[in-house]
Write a protein that holds these residues in place. Structure first.
Motif, PDB file in Angstrom:
ATOM      1  N   LYS A   4      -5.414   9.171 -10.932  1.00  7.41           N
ATOM      2  CA  LYS A   4      -4.317   9.119  -9.975  1.00  7.41           C
ATOM      3  C   LYS A   4      -3.181   8.299 -10.584  1.00  7.41           C
ATOM      4  N   LEU A   8       4.616   5.112  -8.670  1.00  3.25           N
ATOM      5  CA  LEU A   8       5.434   6.210  -8.174  1.00  3.25           C
ATOM      6  C   LEU A   8       6.856   5.710  -8.002  1.00  3.25           C
ATOM      7  N   TYR A  12      10.332   8.278  -3.443  1.00  5.75           N
ATOM      8  CA  TYR A  12       9.388   9.221  -2.838  1.00  5.75           C
ATOM      9  C   TYR A  12       8.755   8.568  -1.617  1.00  5.75           C
ATOM     10  N   ASP A  14       5.713   8.482   1.192  1.00  3.74           N
ATOM     11  CA  ASP A  14       4.321   8.866   1.424  1.00  3.74           C
ATOM     12  C   ASP A  14       4.196   9.469   2.821  1.00  3.74           C
ATOM     13  N   SER A  15       3.734  10.726   2.884  1.00  3.17           N
ATOM     14  CA  SER A  15       3.553  11.412   4.167  1.00  3.17           C
ATOM     15  C   SER A  15       2.100  11.391   4.625  1.00  3.17           C
ATOM     16  N   GLY A  16       1.234  10.706   3.888  1.00  2.24           N
ATOM     17  CA  GLY A  16      -0.170  10.604   4.262  1.00  2.24           C
ATOM     18  C   GLY A  16      -1.030  11.707   3.664  1.00  2.24           C
ATOM     19  N   ARG A  44      -2.879  13.757  -0.819  1.00  2.74           N
ATOM     20  CA  ARG A  44      -1.826  12.871  -0.341  1.00  2.74           C
ATOM     21  C   ARG A  44      -0.504  13.537  -0.669  1.00  2.74           C
ATOM     22  N   ARG A  45       0.365  13.641   0.332  1.00  2.00           N
ATOM     23  CA  ARG A  45       1.649  14.335   0.162  1.00  2.00           C
ATOM     24  C   ARG A  45       2.771  13.303   0.058  1.00  2.00           C
ATOM     25  N   LEU A  46       3.551  13.441  -0.991  1.00  2.00           N
ATOM     26  CA  LEU A  46       4.719  12.593  -1.196  1.00  2.00           C
ATOM     27  C   LEU A  46       5.957  13.469  -1.178  1.00  2.00           C
ATOM     28  N   GLU A  57       8.302  17.736  -3.712  1.00  2.00           N
ATOM     29  CA  GLU A  57       7.025  17.404  -3.096  1.00  2.00           C
ATOM     30  C   GLU A  57       6.025  17.150  -4.221  1.00  2.00           C
ATOM     31  N   ASP A  62      -7.252  14.221  -3.397  1.00  2.00           N
ATOM     32  CA  ASP A  62      -8.206  13.186  -3.001  1.00  2.00           C
ATOM     33  C   ASP A  62      -9.513  13.358  -3.716  1.00  2.00           C
TER      34      ASP A  62
END
Length: 62
Positions: A4, A8, A12, A14-16, A44-46, A57, A62
């Motif tokens: 990972k 970052l 950006y 973090d949308s969870g 995990r969506r950024l 995006e 995970d």
């Protein structure tokens, strides 16, 4: 699986962690092509880069 990201960009957001059906579809297709891969459906969506309209995006599996 790749490591990972450690860092970052601050632009950006973090949308969870979310479920993405298309990751399951992509995994099925890749396996059909002979690849030994496991993607799962959660990532995990950024969203970003907010410095330039935020139209990108990133998904971190995970």
């Amino acid at each position: 699986m790749a490591d990972k990201p450690r860092h970052l960009l601050p632009t950006y957001v973090d949308s969870g962690v979310m479920e993405f059906d298309y990751l399951r579809l992509l995994e099925t297709w890749l396996r059909g092509q002979g690849m030994r891969i496991r993607l799962g459906a959660r990532a995990r969506r950024l969203m970003g880069d907010m410095a330039v309209l935020g139209k990108g995006e990133m998904l971190i599996l995970d």
